[in-house]
Design a protein around this motif. Structure first.
Motif, mmCIF file in Angstrom:
data_model
loop_
_atom_site.group_PDB
_atom_site.id
_atom_site.type_symbol
_atom_site.label_atom_id
_atom_site.label_comp_id
_atom_site.label_asym_id
_atom_site.label_seq_id
_atom_site.Cartn_x
_atom_site.Cartn_y
_atom_site.Cartn_z
ATOM 1 N N ASP A 553 15.370 6.918 -9.727
ATOM 2 C CA ASP A 553 14.512 7.674 -8.804
ATOM 3 C C ASP A 553 13.045 7.706 -9.226
ATOM 4 O O ASP A 553 12.149 7.556 -8.395
ATOM 5 N N GLU A 554 12.798 7.942 -10.527
ATOM 6 C CA GLU A 554 11.428 8.173 -10.983
ATOM 7 C C GLU A 554 11.176 7.385 -12.261
ATOM 8 O O GLU A 554 12.072 7.258 -13.106
ATOM 9 N N VAL A 555 9.967 6.835 -12.392
ATOM 10 C CA VAL A 555 9.641 6.004 -13.546
ATOM 11 C C VAL A 555 8.431 6.583 -14.278
ATOM 12 O O VAL A 555 7.402 6.897 -13.661
ATOM 13 N N PHE A 556 8.564 6.730 -15.593
ATOM 14 C CA PHE A 556 7.447 7.085 -16.466
ATOM 15 C C PHE A 556 7.216 5.875 -17.368
ATOM 16 O O PHE A 556 8.027 5.585 -18.251
ATOM 17 N N ALA A 557 6.112 5.157 -17.131
ATOM 18 C CA ALA A 557 5.872 3.890 -17.839
ATOM 19 C C ALA A 557 4.690 4.001 -18.788
ATOM 20 O O ALA A 557 3.940 4.980 -18.775
ATOM 21 N N GLU A 558 4.570 2.955 -19.642
ATOM 22 C CA GLU A 558 3.477 2.843 -20.605
ATOM 23 C C GLU A 558 3.391 4.080 -21.498
ATOM 24 O O GLU A 558 2.328 4.619 -21.754
ATOM 25 N N LEU A 559 4.545 4.510 -21.989
ATOM 26 C CA LEU A 559 4.623 5.727 -22.788
ATOM 27 C C LEU A 559 4.676 5.419 -24.273
ATOM 28 O O LEU A 559 5.416 4.539 -24.705
ATOM 29 N N MET A 560 3.874 6.137 -25.038
ATOM 30 C CA MET A 560 4.034 6.164 -26.484
ATOM 31 C C MET A 560 5.202 7.118 -26.776
ATOM 32 O O MET A 560 5.604 7.900 -25.912
ATOM 33 N N PRO A 561 5.800 7.067 -27.999
ATOM 34 C CA PRO A 561 6.924 7.968 -28.299
ATOM 35 C C PRO A 561 6.619 9.433 -27.999
ATOM 36 O O PRO A 561 7.458 10.152 -27.443
ATOM 37 N N GLU A 562 5.406 9.886 -28.345
ATOM 38 C CA GLU A 562 5.065 11.285 -28.075
ATOM 39 C C GLU A 562 4.922 11.563 -26.581
ATOM 40 O O GLU A 562 5.105 12.696 -26.114
ATOM 41 N N ASP A 563 4.591 10.498 -25.807
ATOM 42 C CA ASP A 563 4.482 10.674 -24.354
ATOM 43 C C ASP A 563 5.847 10.919 -23.718
ATOM 44 O O ASP A 563 5.956 11.607 -22.698
ATOM 45 N N LYS A 564 6.894 10.340 -24.298
ATOM 46 C CA LYS A 564 8.249 10.584 -23.773
ATOM 47 C C LYS A 564 8.598 12.071 -23.884
ATOM 48 O O LYS A 564 9.208 12.648 -22.980
ATOM 49 N N LEU A 565 8.202 12.659 -24.998
ATOM 50 C CA LEU A 565 8.428 14.085 -25.193
ATOM 51 C C LEU A 565 7.710 14.890 -24.112
ATOM 52 O O LEU A 565 8.284 15.816 -23.527
ATOM 53 N N ASP A 566 6.455 14.531 -23.832
ATOM 54 C CA ASP A 566 5.690 15.236 -22.794
ATOM 55 C C ASP A 566 6.312 15.049 -21.415
ATOM 56 O O ASP A 566 6.313 15.972 -20.594
ATOM 57 N N ALA A 567 6.849 13.847 -21.163
ATOM 58 C CA ALA A 567 7.478 13.580 -19.869
ATOM 59 C C ALA A 567 8.709 14.468 -19.677
ATOM 60 O O ALA A 567 8.944 15.005 -18.583
ATOM 61 N N VAL A 568 9.483 14.633 -20.744
ATOM 62 C CA VAL A 568 10.659 15.503 -20.669
ATOM 63 C C VAL A 568 10.237 16.948 -20.417
ATOM 64 O O VAL A 568 10.837 17.663 -19.608
ATOM 65 N N LYS A 569 9.180 17.383 -21.104
ATOM 66 C CA LYS A 569 8.673 18.748 -20.891
ATOM 67 C C LYS A 569 8.251 18.949 -19.438
ATOM 68 O O LYS A 569 8.513 20.004 -18.839
ATOM 69 N N THR A 570 7.595 17.934 -18.875
ATOM 70 C CA THR A 570 7.156 18.022 -17.476
ATOM 71 C C THR A 570 8.348 18.173 -16.537
ATOM 72 O O THR A 570 8.333 18.994 -15.615
ATOM 73 N N MET A 571 9.391 17.382 -16.766
ATOM 74 C CA MET A 571 10.574 17.462 -15.909
ATOM 75 C C MET A 571 11.304 18.789 -16.079
ATOM 76 O O MET A 571 11.897 19.312 -15.130
ATOM 77 N N LYS A 572 11.264 19.352 -17.295
ATOM 78 C CA LYS A 572 11.967 20.613 -17.547
ATOM 79 C C LYS A 572 11.361 21.779 -16.780
ATOM 80 O O LYS A 572 12.032 22.783 -16.539
ATOM 81 N N VAL A 573 10.105 21.645 -16.392
ATOM 82 C CA VAL A 573 9.472 22.700 -15.591
ATOM 83 C C VAL A 573 10.199 22.864 -14.266
ATOM 84 O O VAL A 573 10.338 23.968 -13.732
ATOM 85 N N GLU A 574 10.684 21.732 -13.723
ATOM 86 C CA GLU A 574 11.355 21.737 -12.419
ATOM 87 C C GLU A 574 12.825 22.137 -12.516
ATOM 88 O O GLU A 574 13.335 22.851 -11.671
ATOM 89 N N ASP A 575 13.521 21.669 -13.541
ATOM 90 C CA ASP A 575 14.966 21.913 -13.610
ATOM 91 C C ASP A 575 15.501 21.563 -14.992
ATOM 92 O O ASP A 575 14.756 21.107 -15.864
ATOM 93 N N ARG A 576 16.812 21.741 -15.170
ATOM 94 C CA ARG A 576 17.456 21.370 -16.441
ATOM 95 C C ARG A 576 17.501 19.849 -16.574
ATOM 96 O O ARG A 576 17.823 19.157 -15.615
ATOM 97 N N VAL A 577 17.201 19.365 -17.785
ATOM 98 C CA VAL A 577 17.082 17.921 -18.014
ATOM 99 C C VAL A 577 17.950 17.485 -19.191
ATOM 100 O O VAL A 577 17.926 18.104 -20.259
ATOM 101 N N ALA A 578 18.714 16.417 -18.974
ATOM 102 C CA ALA A 578 19.430 15.749 -20.068
ATOM 103 C C ALA A 578 18.689 14.445 -20.360
ATOM 104 O O ALA A 578 18.180 13.798 -19.452
ATOM 105 N N MET A 579 18.609 14.076 -21.629
ATOM 106 C CA MET A 579 17.931 12.854 -22.039
ATOM 107 C C MET A 579 18.936 11.939 -22.722
ATOM 108 O O MET A 579 19.694 12.369 -23.597
ATOM 109 N N VAL A 580 18.955 10.660 -22.305
ATOM 110 C CA VAL A 580 19.851 9.672 -22.897
ATOM 111 C C VAL A 580 19.002 8.623 -23.606
ATOM 112 O O VAL A 580 18.135 7.998 -22.989
ATOM 113 N N GLY A 581 19.238 8.425 -24.908
ATOM 114 C CA GLY A 581 18.463 7.451 -25.667
ATOM 115 C C GLY A 581 19.274 6.872 -26.802
ATOM 116 O O GLY A 581 20.477 7.148 -26.932
#
Length: 687
Positions: A553-581
């Protein structure tokens, strides 16, 4: 020794409340600082010092036994031996009723038969109940003790006997249901052999697995189960790894490959060098983590615990009120309302409520473990089902994690062989996943890079590598605005360019194979109402092409490792988030998400980092896990609601005076049986 923790396996738990009483008894030992019972795994962890004799004395009221934690549970006694007291008690009760029905009425003979029935079937309950009363500790056995003695005092011997027998049957049902739920873990413990055949200077010998040392060579014959983790030093074979990774098909293993204890050898002969002691094997860690997970209480369990803390005293107060208020204030008969008060005590026993959550959690976590999904606690089991968005790392999660070079283009008339050698030399010092693809490509072209001398080498995460060779500065990294890159990126390929003193001299287009299971898993998640997102360091164009092919559904591209953390935080504002890595470079994002799920493949890293792990790297198990979690939540809620409603209905029968000890105990045993069977349904949930 102060603060020393020891874990013991306990055999003989009959109910969750008995486990709590045992826990408190162990805490009361002067040399013990703290004790925590894991009812789901039948274990107790003690902080401080206590001998086996002291622990068993604390559990004498249930005849509990301490057994070696690293050994399988002892074999259960035959049915008749295990339940002989309940059967004897039942026979005396039935004999008493037979005389009553035959017309003898309630004589000294019938009263004696009922008394023998009560003492045979309930003597342990009475010992615990009196002990609890002395300590002002009120649990179900305390309530039952008061109710039975009260019934006997007012001459209701037949009903007192029925209460004892049916309560004993209820405990047997609870014990059976929990043993059935724990069976999935016992089956894991039985996977690995107890002995191993090791190679010695004089031949071979069989030794207990506890005596096998790291570095020993273990002989594995065709059809044998592996007893230890290790590396194959001789031979090749196909191995069924379902016990560890959940993979249904055997995997081909060659010399140098890692193998795990508990897996099944196919047709080959192997010599395996042991790399871990018995207690440290991957299978042992999985068993230990699953057992610990069964003790990590879900939020629903905390609710039940808090509720029960106030519920039991409230029931005792209500029973006292029912027994004395009508005779005192409304001139009602004492015998009738004391009887009603005793019935309130019996119906108030929280057996069904107490077992409602743990049996569901144990069943679900055990089922998941057997399918190759490790969930490290009831709290995480709940959160997986509550997640509305699942974010995926790309490399190694949605893709196989083995990128390969699809295109190599040179510019400014440079020699291909020389340029490829320089690129390989630089990437040989990098730990980036894409570096291996260039090295493999160079090797396939028979390019030797080992003679090149690199100076001033630097590697920056997310940017690239830099180094000097023969006085010239070379960099390998992202293409930025290099026009030629666009057409490769449109095909979902990752592009890297190499510059010599600032001028582009070559381009590498790299492609990682998508997992066959990725699209299927994403489609199933969408069907369950879960939205998906992809987090990647790839450029937007390449990432978008891959996401589109899978259906993300949604793409977060050109991310540094710390940017992935910020992306998860952004999504958590909207709802509960599970991360698979993959559990390593995604660790910050996995930790930040509401629940982190690692792609495991049986690795220690995955076992230690995330809240859950897909041991076989098969993300098709993700929809199964979400479904299992949601079913668990529904069953827990249904169990709690049913347990409380059935109690309320029975208590309402007090108003017209219809509540009897028979109805009370039957409502309790019926509720316990239904709740147990409902929770055990989770053992049968399939992929």
């Amino acid at each position: 020794m102060q603060n020393e923790q020891k874990t013991y396996r306990i055999d003989g738990f009959s109910c969750a409340n008995c486990a709590k009483t045992f826990e408190q008894n162990v805490r009361d030992i002067s040399s013990v600082e703290d004790a925590s019972v894991n009812f789901g795994a039948s274990q107790i962890t003690i902080t401080g010092d206590a001998s086996v004799q002291q622990i068993e004395k604390a559990g004498a009221f249930e005849n509990l036994k301490v057994v070696d934690r690293n050994q399988p549970e002892p074999k259960k006694p035959p049915f008749l031996q295990k339940h002989r007291k309940v059967l004897i008690s039942s026979l005396f009760m039935l004999a008493g009723f037979a005389l009553v029905i035959a017309g003898s009425g309630q004589t000294w003979t019938t009263t004696g038969l009922f008394l023998v029935s009560i003492l045979t079937g309930g003597h342990r309950m009475f010992l615990t109940g009196f002990g609890n009363l002395a300590k002002l500790r009120f649990d179900m056995k305390t309530l039952m003790t008061i109710a039975v003695i009260g019934a006997a005092l007012i001459g209701e011997w037949p009903e007192a006997a029925v209460v004892v027998v049916l309560f004993a049957v209820s405990e047997s049902l609870e014990r059976y249901s929990m043993e059935k739920a724990r069976a999935s873990i016992r089956s894991l413990m039985d996977l690995a052999p107890d002995t191993a055949v090791i190679k010695t200077a004089s031949g071979t010998k069989s030794v207990p697995v506890e005596e096998v040392e790291i570095g020993d060579i273990v002989i594995i014959k065709p059809g044998d189960k592996l007893s230890m983790d290790g590396i194959i030093r001789y031979g090749s074979t196909d191995i069924n790894q379902a016990a560890i990774t959940g993979e249904s098909l055997p995997v081909m293993k060659l010399a140098g490959d890692e193998v795990f204890a508990g897996t099944l050898n196919g047709s080959g002969y192997l010599e395996v060098e042991v790399t871990k002691h018995n207690e440290d094997t991957t299978l042992s860690k999985i068993i230990r983590l699953v057992e610990e997970a069964q003790g990590k209480r879900a939020p629903a369990q905390h609710f039940v615990d808090q509720f029960a803390k106030y519920y039991t005293p409230a029931i005792m107060a209500a029973a006292l009120l029912v027994a004395v208020a009508p005779p005192l204030f409304f001139d009602a008969q004492w015998a009738v309302w004391v009887y009603q008060g005793l019935a309130v005590l019996v119906v108030g026993c929280p057996c069904a409520l107490v077992i409602s959550t743990p049996i569901a959690i144990v069943s679900a976590i055990g089922n998941a473990a057997n399918k190759g999904v490790l969930i490290k606690g009831g709290v995480y089991l709940e959160k997986i089902g509550q997640s509305r968005t699942i974010a995926f790392d790309k490399t190694g999660t949605l893709t196989e994690g083995h990128p390969h070079v699809t295109d190599f283009v040179t510019y400014e008339n440079v020699e291909k062989e020389t340029t490829l050698a320089i690129a390989a030399a630089l990437e040989s010092r990098s730990g980036h996943p894409l570096a291996s693809s260039i090295l493999e490509y160079a090797e396939s072209e028979n390019i030797d890079h080992t003679t090149l001398n690199i100076e001033d080498f630097m590697s920056e995460t997310g940017t690239g590598v830099t180094g000097c060779i023969d006085g010239r500065t070379y960099t390998i990294g992202k293409p930025e605005k290099f026009e030629d890159a666009a057409r490769y990126q449109a095909d979902g390929k990752t592009v890297m360019i190499m510059k010599e003193d600032g001028h582009v001299v070559c381009l590498f287009a790299v492609m990682d194979q998508l997992r066959d299971s990725s699209r299927e898993a994403v489609e199933k998640l969408h069907g369950m109402g879960v939205s998906t997102a992809m987090l990647t360091g790839d450029n937007q164009r390449s990432a978008g092409a891959i996401a589109k092919s899978i259906g993300i559904d949604e793409v977060f591209a050109e991310l540094m490792p710390e940017d992935k953390l910020d992306a998860v935080k952004t999504m958590k504002v909207e709802d509960r988030v599970a991360m698979v890595g993959d559990g390593i470079n995604d660790a910050p994002a996995l930790a930040t998400a509401d629940v982190g799920i690692a792609m495991g493949k049986g690795t220690d890293t995955a076992l230690e980092t995330a809240d859950a792990a897909l041991m076989g790297n098969d993300i098709r198990l993700l929809p199964f896990t979400v479904d299992l979690s949601r079913r668990t939540l529904r069953i827990i809620k249904a169990n709690i609601t049913f347990s409380l409603v059935i109690k309320l209905i029975a208590l309402l029968l007090v108003i017209p005076g219809w509540l009897t000890l028979w109805i009370a105990i039957l409502s309790d045993i019926g509720a316990t049986l239904i709740v147990a069977l409902n929770g055990m349904r989770l053992l049968r949930v399939k992929e």
